[in-house]
Design a protein around this motif. Structure first.
Motif, short mmCIF file in Angstrom:
data_model
loop_
_atom_site.label_atom_id
_atom_site.label_comp_id
_atom_site.label_asym_id
_atom_site.label_seq_id
_atom_site.Cartn_x
_atom_site.Cartn_y
_atom_site.Cartn_z
N VAL A 143 -9.75 -3.94 5.86
CA VAL A 143 -9.01 -3.09 4.92
C VAL A 143 -8.44 -3.94 3.79
CG1 VAL A 143 -7.01 -1.59 4.65
CG2 VAL A 143 -8.44 -1.37 6.66
N THR A 144 -7.81 -5.05 4.15
CA THR A 144 -7.22 -5.89 3.11
C THR A 144 -8.31 -6.54 2.26
OG1 THR A 144 -7.02 -7.60 4.78
CG2 THR A 144 -5.04 -6.40 4.24
N VAL A 193 -3.39 -2.17 -9.30
CA VAL A 193 -2.59 -0.97 -9.53
C VAL A 193 -1.28 -1.27 -10.25
CG1 VAL A 193 -3.54 0.41 -7.65
CG2 VAL A 193 -1.63 -1.12 -7.19
N TYR A 253 11.92 12.55 -19.30
CA TYR A 253 12.77 11.51 -18.74
C TYR A 253 14.23 11.75 -19.13
CZ TYR A 253 14.83 6.96 -17.91
OH TYR A 253 15.64 5.96 -17.48
N ILE A 260 -2.89 -4.50 17.30
CA ILE A 260 -2.36 -4.84 18.63
C ILE A 260 -0.97 -5.47 18.54
CG2 ILE A 260 -3.57 -7.08 18.66
CD1 ILE A 260 -3.30 -5.01 21.78
N SER A 309 -9.03 -5.01 16.72
CA SER A 309 -8.10 -4.29 15.84
C SER A 309 -7.67 -5.18 14.67
CB SER A 309 -6.88 -3.81 16.63
OG SER A 309 -5.99 -4.88 16.88
N LEU A 310 -7.55 -6.47 14.92
CA LEU A 310 -7.16 -7.38 13.84
C LEU A 310 -8.29 -7.50 12.81
CD1 LEU A 310 -5.38 -10.24 15.79
CD2 LEU A 310 -4.38 -8.23 14.75
N LYS A 366 -11.14 -5.20 1.50
CA LYS A 366 -11.60 -4.18 0.56
C LYS A 366 -10.62 -4.07 -0.61
CE LYS A 366 -13.84 -0.86 3.13
NZ LYS A 366 -13.64 0.35 3.93
N ALA A 367 -9.32 -4.13 -0.28
CA ALA A 367 -8.31 -3.99 -1.32
C ALA A 367 -8.37 -5.15 -2.31
CB ALA A 367 -6.92 -3.92 -0.69
N GLY A 423 13.04 14.36 -14.15
CA GLY A 423 13.58 13.46 -15.15
C GLY A 423 14.05 12.14 -14.58
N TYR A 479 0.83 -1.20 0.00
CA TYR A 479 0.00 0.00 0.00
C TYR A 479 0.87 1.25 0.00
CZ TYR A 479 -3.79 -3.19 1.29
OH TYR A 479 -4.70 -4.20 1.30
N GLU A 488 -8.05 -5.87 26.89
CA GLU A 488 -6.99 -5.89 25.88
C GLU A 488 -7.25 -6.99 24.85
OE1 GLU A 488 -3.11 -6.43 27.45
OE2 GLU A 488 -2.16 -5.68 25.65
N VAL A 516 -10.56 -5.21 12.19
CA VAL A 516 -10.59 -3.94 11.45
C VAL A 516 -9.53 -3.93 10.37
CG1 VAL A 516 -10.15 -1.46 11.68
CG2 VAL A 516 -11.58 -2.61 13.35
N GLY A 517 -8.32 -4.41 10.71
CA GLY A 517 -7.24 -4.48 9.73
C GLY A 517 -7.59 -5.40 8.58
N GLY A 528 -7.77 -5.93 21.16
CA GLY A 528 -6.75 -6.49 20.28
C GLY A 528 -7.38 -7.29 19.16
N LYS A 534 -6.10 2.24 10.38
CA LYS A 534 -6.90 1.04 10.64
C LYS A 534 -6.05 -0.21 10.47
CE LYS A 534 -11.45 2.32 9.03
NZ LYS A 534 -12.29 2.08 7.86
N LEU A 535 -5.26 -0.21 9.41
CA LEU A 535 -4.52 -1.42 9.06
C LEU A 535 -3.38 -1.69 10.02
CD1 LEU A 535 -4.13 -3.65 6.86
CD2 LEU A 535 -2.51 -2.14 5.78
N VAL A 587 6.82 6.55 -21.11
CA VAL A 587 7.85 7.32 -20.41
C VAL A 587 7.51 8.80 -20.55
CG1 VAL A 587 10.31 7.71 -20.22
CG2 VAL A 587 9.48 5.55 -21.08
N THR A 588 7.72 9.54 -19.48
CA THR A 588 7.48 10.98 -19.54
C THR A 588 8.46 11.63 -20.52
OG1 THR A 588 7.90 12.99 -18.30
CG2 THR A 588 8.70 10.99 -17.32
#
Lengths: 373, 146
Positions: free
Chosen positions: B21-22, B31, B46, A200, B14-15, B24-25, A153, A136, B7, B17-18, B11, A194-195, B42-43
């Motif tokens: 994210v992955t 990409v 360059y 933890i 949090s895992l 969703k990706a 460049g 990411y 905890e 939630v993480g 804990g 978030k990630l 190439v720009t």
């Protein structure tokens, strides 16, 4: 207790070679670890594997010709190294830089800093065993590299600054892309939180690893995010504003704990501050020339010694130049931040477990070619 | 005891939630590009290695053999020679070599050239088996180019 057991304990001590080809040293750094089981008794960094005599090369050619070398020292902060060196020569020769050029230098330098921090962010977590964040972070970093490639460049070792300005003006496309990037990264930062930041496992691995105190940092000359993680609000952009940094409104993130987690948070928050600076610089960007017209072809520096310091992504970068009046410098000395930052390792990592040494060294954000030059 | 369970709960949360994210990706657009088969343009800015520009009016290069690029190069990677020829004003370029192994793309030669005879080319896929593969004869290259 019999004698055998004591001898047995002594046999537990051994020397472990971390590097020169270790993934977590990010280059050819070797650390000799004297171990007792899992615990490190005495870590000693061994340097010199990528020494390329940059400072000596500087004594053999005209002062201006050293510019490409500065980018090769710290390939992640190349523009900031360029800027520092250009500022040194301008200070020595008494050359004024057009305001637009100063603004462009600030914009590109801050983009460079974000890029450096994003790479560190990904690579550090990779060292700790998290593979996803680097993908990411590289995705975002790629946008900066593409934007900078469009005007400089090149993608890494830019030679963009010149004595008296920059070599190429930025265009509307660059401004548009940079603004789009700022918006994009701001949208992505909560995702990173978030990630990773809330995770933890990451917190447990980083918290209370390393104990950087302001006193220790002063003793070893530690600067940059590590010093700020120890609670000292020292950033050259604020403490001694060079270029046009005094015209921007930004904060210097600090933490108090002085551990790897504090350093992690300081760097992470610096990304946001750098975004703020870039945004303000784009808003205020003045019109005009980007190169001072009256720069002599042969740059003769008046006799004397000159110094110039800038805030690199890893800490305070300082150039020192002694001139004997000719166009070739008598001596160039570069004070690079990673060298001083690395010197705390024997003291900080003593008594740690080996996995924590990796965490601790990653928090230093070492760039080895900068240590050895 | 209460802290332990708090905890444990935060804990674990949090895992999760993480992981969202992955997740969703996983369903977001790709990409990366499949490099050798797929290429990104190439720009135009360059910086590849330098090349002599072919002037469309004269059909040849614009070099006047002044040697400024040779003197200004920080790494001494340019070497050029010229000679006097009858009926031609000034010197005529007979040899222009670039040792690309030493070049660091600083652009000093391109900027110092009084006739704008040099420019960066956009070759980025440069690899070779011998050092000599990177000793370019720019005069030959400009003559061969369309």
């Amino acid at each position: 207790m019999n004698v055998d057991v004591i001898e047995d304990e002594r046999q537990h001590q051994f020397v472990l070679n971390m590097g020169p080809q270790h993934p977590s040293t990010h280059g050819v750094l070797r650390v000799l670890l004297k171990m007792e089981g899992e615990y490190v008794l005495d870590p000693q960094p061994v340097l010199g594997y990528v020494h390329r005599c940059h400072e000596k090369i500087g004594e053999y050619k005209p002062a201006r010709a050293f510019m490409p070398n500065t980018a090769r020292m710290d390939y992640l902060g190349a523009l900031i190294y360029n800027q520092g060196y250009a500022m040194l020569l301008e200070r020595a020769a008494g050359i004024e830089v057009p305001r637009r050029a100063e603004y462009i230098r600030v914009i590109t330098s801050e983009l460079n800093r974000i890029q450096s921090h994003l790479l560190w962010y990904g690579a550090y977590l990779l060292d700790l065993g998290a593979f996803t964040p680097i993908m990411y972070a590289f995705d975002d970093r790629e946008h900066i590299l593409d934007t900078l490639e469009d005007i400089c460049g090149s993608r890494l070792t830019y030679c963009y600054c010149r004595v008296g300005g920059v070599c190429k003006d930025i265009d509307d496309k660059f401004i548009e892309r940079t603004r789009a990037f700022i918006e994009r990264l701001r949208g992505r930062l909560p995702m990173y939180e978030k990630l990773v930041n809330g995770n933890i496992i990451v917190q447990k691995r980083m918290k209370s690893v390393g104990n950087y105190t302001p006193e220790l940092c002063a003793r070893y000359g530690v600067t940059g995010p590590l010093l700020r993680a120890a609670g000292v609000e020292y950033d050259l952009r604020k403490a001694e504003p060079y270029s046009v940094y005094s015209e921007f409104d930004f904060e210097v993130p600090t933490e108090q704990q002085g551990d790897a987690w504090a350093a992690f948070n300081v760097r992470y928050r610096e990304i946001e501050q750098s975004l703020r600076i870039v945004e303000q610089a784009l808003d205020k960007l003045p019109e005009g020339e980007v190169m001072e017209a009256k720069v002599p072809k042969k740059l003769r520096l008046p006799q004397g010694d000159y110094n110039c310091s800038v805030e690199a992504p890893r800490g305070e970068l300082s150039y020192y130049l002694v001139s004997d009046g000719s166009d070739i410098p008598y001596r160039i000395k570069v004070r690079t931040p990673s060298y001083s930052n690395l010197s705390v390792v024997p003291e900080v990592c003593k008594g740690m477990m080996i996995a924590d040494v990796v965490t601790s060294m990653g928090a230093l954000d070492l760039v080895i070619p900068e240590i050895d030059r | 005891m209460k802290a332990y369970f708090t905890e444990l709960f935060t804990g674990a949360w949090s895992l999760i939630v993480g992981l969202t994210v992955t997740l969703k990706a996983l369903f977001s657009p790709v990409v990366t590009v499949q490099y050798p088969r797929q290429k990104i343009d190439v720009t135009p800015n360059y910086r590849g290695h330098i090349d002599l520009i072919k002037d469309p009016e004269t059909g040849t290069h614009r070099c006047i053999t002044c040697g400024m690029c040779m003197r200004d190069c920080p790494s001494d990677c340019i070497y050029l020679e010229g000679e006097k020829q009858e009926g031609v004003k000034g010197k005529v370029l007979t040899l222009y070599t670039l040792d690309y192994t030493k070049c660091s793309h600083c652009g000093a030669c391109v900027e110092v050239c009084p006739t704008q005879a040099l420019d960066y080319c956009d070759d980025y896929e440069v690899a070779g088996f011998a050092r000599e593969d990177f000793h370019y004869d720019l005069l030959k290259r400009v003559e061969e180019r369309e």
